[in-house]
Design a protein around this motif. Structure first.
Motif, PDB file in Angstrom:
ATOM      1  N   GLU A   6      41.840  52.370  47.082  1.00  0.00           N
ATOM      2  CA  GLU A   6      41.904  50.921  48.083  1.00  0.00           C
ATOM      3  C   GLU A   6      42.162  49.826  46.879  1.00  0.00           C
ATOM      4  O   GLU A   6      41.387  48.970  47.072  1.00  0.00           O
ATOM      5  CB  GLU A   6      40.526  51.069  48.700  1.00  0.00           C
ATOM      6  N   PRO A   7      43.555  49.900  46.687  1.00  0.00           N
ATOM      7  CA  PRO A   7      43.921  48.774  45.653  1.00  0.00           C
ATOM      8  C   PRO A   7      43.758  47.202  46.173  1.00  0.00           C
ATOM      9  O   PRO A   7      44.125  47.242  47.605  1.00  0.00           O
ATOM     10  CB  PRO A   7      45.197  49.247  45.165  1.00  0.00           C
ATOM     11  N   ILE A   8      43.413  46.286  45.478  1.00  0.00           N
ATOM     12  CA  ILE A   8      43.483  45.025  45.952  1.00  0.00           C
ATOM     13  C   ILE A   8      45.119  44.438  45.841  1.00  0.00           C
ATOM     14  O   ILE A   8      45.683  44.725  44.572  1.00  0.00           O
ATOM     15  CB  ILE A   8      42.654  44.016  45.171  1.00  0.00           C
ATOM     16  N   HIS A   9      45.499  43.699  46.762  1.00  0.00           N
ATOM     17  CA  HIS A   9      47.168  43.542  46.817  1.00  0.00           C
ATOM     18  C   HIS A   9      47.400  42.569  45.672  1.00  0.00           C
ATOM     19  O   HIS A   9      48.440  42.816  45.007  1.00  0.00           O
ATOM     20  CB  HIS A   9      47.632  42.860  48.237  1.00  0.00           C
ATOM     21  N   ARG A  10      46.707  41.341  45.547  1.00  0.00           N
ATOM     22  CA  ARG A  10      46.973  40.491  44.379  1.00  0.00           C
ATOM     23  C   ARG A  10      45.781  40.198  43.724  1.00  0.00           C
ATOM     24  O   ARG A  10      44.635  39.348  44.004  1.00  0.00           O
ATOM     25  CB  ARG A  10      47.486  39.324  44.788  1.00  0.00           C
ATOM     26  N   PRO A  11      45.176  41.191  42.849  1.00  0.00           N
ATOM     27  CA  PRO A  11      44.143  40.891  42.022  1.00  0.00           C
ATOM     28  C   PRO A  11      44.006  39.684  41.252  1.00  0.00           C
ATOM     29  O   PRO A  11      44.873  39.302  40.494  1.00  0.00           O
ATOM     30  CB  PRO A  11      44.156  42.201  41.034  1.00  0.00           C
ATOM     31  N   SER A  12      42.765  38.976  41.222  1.00  0.00           N
ATOM     32  CA  SER A  12      42.563  37.565  40.619  1.00  0.00           C
ATOM     33  C   SER A  12      42.385  38.045  39.016  1.00  0.00           C
ATOM     34  O   SER A  12      41.745  39.170  38.900  1.00  0.00           O
ATOM     35  CB  SER A  12      41.351  36.914  41.162  1.00  0.00           C
ATOM     36  N   ILE A  13      42.827  37.287  38.240  1.00  0.00           N
ATOM     37  CA  ILE A  13      42.677  37.607  36.910  1.00  0.00           C
ATOM     38  C   ILE A  13      41.574  36.438  36.144  1.00  0.00           C
ATOM     39  O   ILE A  13      42.060  35.346  36.206  1.00  0.00           O
ATOM     40  CB  ILE A  13      43.907  37.697  35.972  1.00  0.00           C
ATOM     41  N   GLU A  14      40.253  36.631  35.433  1.00  0.00           N
ATOM     42  CA  GLU A  14      39.832  35.784  34.869  1.00  0.00           C
ATOM     43  C   GLU A  14      40.050  35.912  33.307  1.00  0.00           C
ATOM     44  O   GLU A  14      40.231  36.907  32.659  1.00  0.00           O
ATOM     45  CB  GLU A  14      38.194  36.066  35.166  1.00  0.00           C
ATOM     46  N   HIS A  15      40.078  34.690  32.660  1.00  0.00           N
ATOM     47  CA  HIS A  15      40.158  34.496  31.147  1.00  0.00           C
ATOM     48  C   HIS A  15      39.061  33.958  30.548  1.00  0.00           C
ATOM     49  O   HIS A  15      38.249  33.070  30.694  1.00  0.00           O
ATOM     50  CB  HIS A  15      41.504  33.532  31.200  1.00  0.00           C
ATOM     51  N   TYR A  16      38.676  34.570  29.213  1.00  0.00           N
ATOM     52  CA  TYR A  16      38.032  34.128  28.421  1.00  0.00           C
ATOM     53  C   TYR A  16      38.546  34.107  26.899  1.00  0.00           C
ATOM     54  O   TYR A  16      39.605  34.644  27.006  1.00  0.00           O
ATOM     55  CB  TYR A  16      36.611  34.802  28.277  1.00  0.00           C
ATOM     56  N   ILE A  17      38.044  33.458  25.939  1.00  0.00           N
ATOM     57  CA  ILE A  17      38.611  33.637  24.569  1.00  0.00           C
ATOM     58  C   ILE A  17      37.351  33.918  23.854  1.00  0.00           C
ATOM     59  O   ILE A  17      36.227  33.892  24.001  1.00  0.00           O
ATOM     60  CB  ILE A  17      39.204  32.340  23.984  1.00  0.00           C
ATOM     61  N   TYR A  18      37.796  34.650  22.782  1.00  0.00           N
ATOM     62  CA  TYR A  18      36.880  35.174  21.539  1.00  0.00           C
ATOM     63  C   TYR A  18      37.180  34.915  20.164  1.00  0.00           C
ATOM     64  O   TYR A  18      38.341  34.846  20.108  1.00  0.00           O
ATOM     65  CB  TYR A  18      36.318  36.393  21.907  1.00  0.00           C
ATOM     66  N   LYS A  19      36.356  34.747  19.455  1.00  0.00           N
ATOM     67  CA  LYS A  19      36.623  34.203  18.030  1.00  0.00           C
ATOM     68  C   LYS A  19      35.438  35.255  17.210  1.00  0.00           C
ATOM     69  O   LYS A  19      34.359  35.460  17.370  1.00  0.00           O
ATOM     70  CB  LYS A  19      36.163  33.143  17.599  1.00  0.00           C
ATOM     71  N   GLN A  20      36.157  35.784  15.983  1.00  0.00           N
ATOM     72  CA  GLN A  20      35.210  36.374  14.998  1.00  0.00           C
ATOM     73  C   GLN A  20      34.579  35.367  14.008  1.00  0.00           C
ATOM     74  O   GLN A  20      35.096  34.569  13.391  1.00  0.00           O
ATOM     75  CB  GLN A  20      35.644  37.514  14.276  1.00  0.00           C
ATOM     76  N   THR A  21      33.127  35.404  14.028  1.00  0.00           N
ATOM     77  CA  THR A  21      32.668  34.358  12.892  1.00  0.00           C
ATOM     78  C   THR A  21      32.189  35.261  11.492  1.00  0.00           C
ATOM     79  O   THR A  21      32.205  36.235  11.668  1.00  0.00           O
ATOM     80  CB  THR A  21      31.497  33.647  13.634  1.00  0.00           C
ATOM     81  N   ASP A  22      31.619  34.554  10.745  1.00  0.00           N
ATOM     82  CA  ASP A  22      31.079  34.875   9.591  1.00  0.00           C
ATOM     83  C   ASP A  22      29.598  35.081   9.426  1.00  0.00           C
ATOM     84  O   ASP A  22      28.885  34.972   8.323  1.00  0.00           O
ATOM     85  CB  ASP A  22      31.681  34.156   8.272  1.00  0.00           C
ATOM     86  N   THR A  23      29.003  34.726  10.737  1.00  0.00           N
ATOM     87  CA  THR A  23      27.767  34.474  10.550  1.00  0.00           C
ATOM     88  C   THR A  23      27.129  36.184  10.967  1.00  0.00           C
ATOM     89  O   THR A  23      27.903  36.922  11.543  1.00  0.00           O
ATOM     90  CB  THR A  23      27.001  33.604  11.607  1.00  0.00           C
ATOM     91  N   LEU A  55      49.517  43.053  29.796  1.00  0.00           N
ATOM     92  CA  LEU A  55      48.627  43.097  31.084  1.00  0.00           C
ATOM     93  C   LEU A  55      49.480  43.685  32.233  1.00  0.00           C
ATOM     94  O   LEU A  55      48.867  44.794  33.036  1.00  0.00           O
ATOM     95  CB  LEU A  55      47.750  41.955  31.305  1.00  0.00           C
ATOM     96  N   SER A  56      50.463  42.949  32.507  1.00  0.00           N
ATOM     97  CA  SER A  56      51.197  43.442  33.788  1.00  0.00           C
ATOM     98  C   SER A  56      51.587  44.732  33.975  1.00  0.00           C
ATOM     99  O   SER A  56      51.517  45.758  34.556  1.00  0.00           O
ATOM    100  CB  SER A  56      52.376  42.648  34.055  1.00  0.00           C
ATOM    101  N   GLN A  57      52.058  45.199  32.486  1.00  0.00           N
ATOM    102  CA  GLN A  57      52.795  46.565  32.054  1.00  0.00           C
ATOM    103  C   GLN A  57      51.662  47.661  32.339  1.00  0.00           C
ATOM    104  O   GLN A  57      51.609  48.554  32.928  1.00  0.00           O
ATOM    105  CB  GLN A  57      53.189  46.649  30.763  1.00  0.00           C
ATOM    106  N   LEU A  58      50.203  47.275  31.964  1.00  0.00           N
ATOM    107  CA  LEU A  58      49.122  48.225  31.950  1.00  0.00           C
ATOM    108  C   LEU A  58      48.888  48.301  33.342  1.00  0.00           C
ATOM    109  O   LEU A  58      48.329  49.502  33.846  1.00  0.00           O
ATOM    110  CB  LEU A  58      48.120  47.699  31.159  1.00  0.00           C
ATOM    111  N   ILE A  59      48.626  47.394  34.161  1.00  0.00           N
ATOM    112  CA  ILE A  59      48.157  47.362  35.450  1.00  0.00           C
ATOM    113  C   ILE A  59      49.104  48.267  36.325  1.00  0.00           C
ATOM    114  O   ILE A  59      48.906  49.322  36.953  1.00  0.00           O
ATOM    115  CB  ILE A  59      48.083  46.218  36.158  1.00  0.00           C
ATOM    116  N   ALA A  60      50.486  48.179  36.068  1.00  0.00           N
ATOM    117  CA  ALA A  60      51.536  48.973  36.659  1.00  0.00           C
ATOM    118  C   ALA A  60      51.399  50.525  36.310  1.00  0.00           C
ATOM    119  O   ALA A  60      51.590  51.273  37.054  1.00  0.00           O
ATOM    120  CB  ALA A  60      52.979  48.440  36.296  1.00  0.00           C
ATOM    121  N   LYS A  61      51.254  50.785  34.931  1.00  0.00           N
ATOM    122  CA  LYS A  61      50.769  52.298  34.718  1.00  0.00           C
ATOM    123  C   LYS A  61      49.559  52.762  35.202  1.00  0.00           C
ATOM    124  O   LYS A  61      49.657  53.960  35.409  1.00  0.00           O
ATOM    125  CB  LYS A  61      50.784  52.342  33.089  1.00  0.00           C
TER     126      LYS A  61
END
Length: 264
Positions: free
Chosen positions: A82-99, A69-75
């Motif tokens: 008008e970049p944000i100096h220290r952007p906040s990062i939010e986290h979620y998780i995801y799962k693939q189900t068989d339904t 993630l850090s490498q991609l942001i740097a690229k």
């Protein structure tokens, strides 16, 4: 695939700034990195990892670790306006189900498939939520910084701002309202779903989980309240200015009369 054996994956999204330079983004992302542009989003694929960068400078990454993630942001940081100096990062998780159903619970998305279009549909909701959060914080800052105005007006009967300061404050609020309603289409369903109506249900369901519409309504009420206060202050300023001009005219007329009667 049982629920116990579902693979847990990481989803992160972050607001990088005001917007991105579309011309530079096309050259760098599409021409150089081979990104796929779909409406207002640029898709980058790295193996099974995928990232979507939106015109309004929100980055949504699926299954990226912190270093990636850090490498991609740097690229892509040179594309951000008008970049944000220290952007906040939010986290979620995801799962693939068989339904055959999709649902979200406790910040975990349960998906019946994880193809790129499904991820893009959900990324739209996360991206709009991140942009809305920025405006929510901006509006709250304006409210906190100007809470003294109504109190001072009630206590002293005077407006504690100059006409220029008041005009600048009204301009800043108008810019925020314009960004919400016009520039970033936060009140509209993204154009992506015009061509993919079968995925709109996923987007709407996630929007509901993120309380998107209630948050928009609350933000609009806050902005309307501030606008009402500033309109009142502006009216008071105009009244004072008009009264001042009236006194200037009265004094000038009085001087003219005195000169007329006492002129030798």
């Amino acid at each position: 695939m049982s629920e116990q054996t579902q693979l847990e994956n990481r989803l992160v999204f972050t607001l990088l700034g005001h917007s991105i330079d579309k011309e530079k983004a096309h050259i760098k992302l599409v021409d150089h990195y081979g990104a796929k542009q779909i409406k207002d989003a640029y898709g980058l694929t790295l193996g099974k990892k995928q990232a979507w960068l939106f015109d309004y400078a929100v980055l949504v990454c699926w299954n990226f670790n912190q270093d990636e993630l850090s490498q991609l942001i740097a690229k892509i940081e040179d594309l951000v306006i008008e970049p944000i100096h220290r952007p906040s990062i939010e986290h979620y998780i995801y799962k693939q189900t068989d339904t055959d159903s999709y649902y979200i619970k406790d910040d975990c998305l349960y998906l019946d498939n994880t193809d790129s279009m499904t991820k893009l549909a959900l990324s739209h909701a996360f991206a709009q939520s991140a942009k809305l959060e920025f405006f929510e914080e901006q509006a709250q800052t304006v409210i906190n910084n100007n809470a003294y105005l109504s109190e001072t007006l009630a206590e002293t009967g005077m407006v504690p701002l100059s006409r220029k300061q008041l005009a600048k404050l009204r301009g800043a609020l108008f810019k925020t309202s314009t960004d919400i309603n016009l520039h970033f289409n936060l009140l509209d369903t993204p154009e992506f779903f015009w061509d993919n109506p079968n995925l709109e249900g996923l987007y709407q369901q996630l929007n509901k989980y993120l309380d998107f519409l209630p948050r928009i309504q609350i933000l609009q009420k806050k902005l309307d309240t501030i606008h009402t206060l500033l309109d009142m202050l502006s009216t008071e300023q105009n009244h004072k200015h008009s009264a001042f001009l009236e006194w200037v005219i009265i004094v000038l007329i009085a001087i003219d009369i005195l000169v007329y009667f006492f002129e030798p």
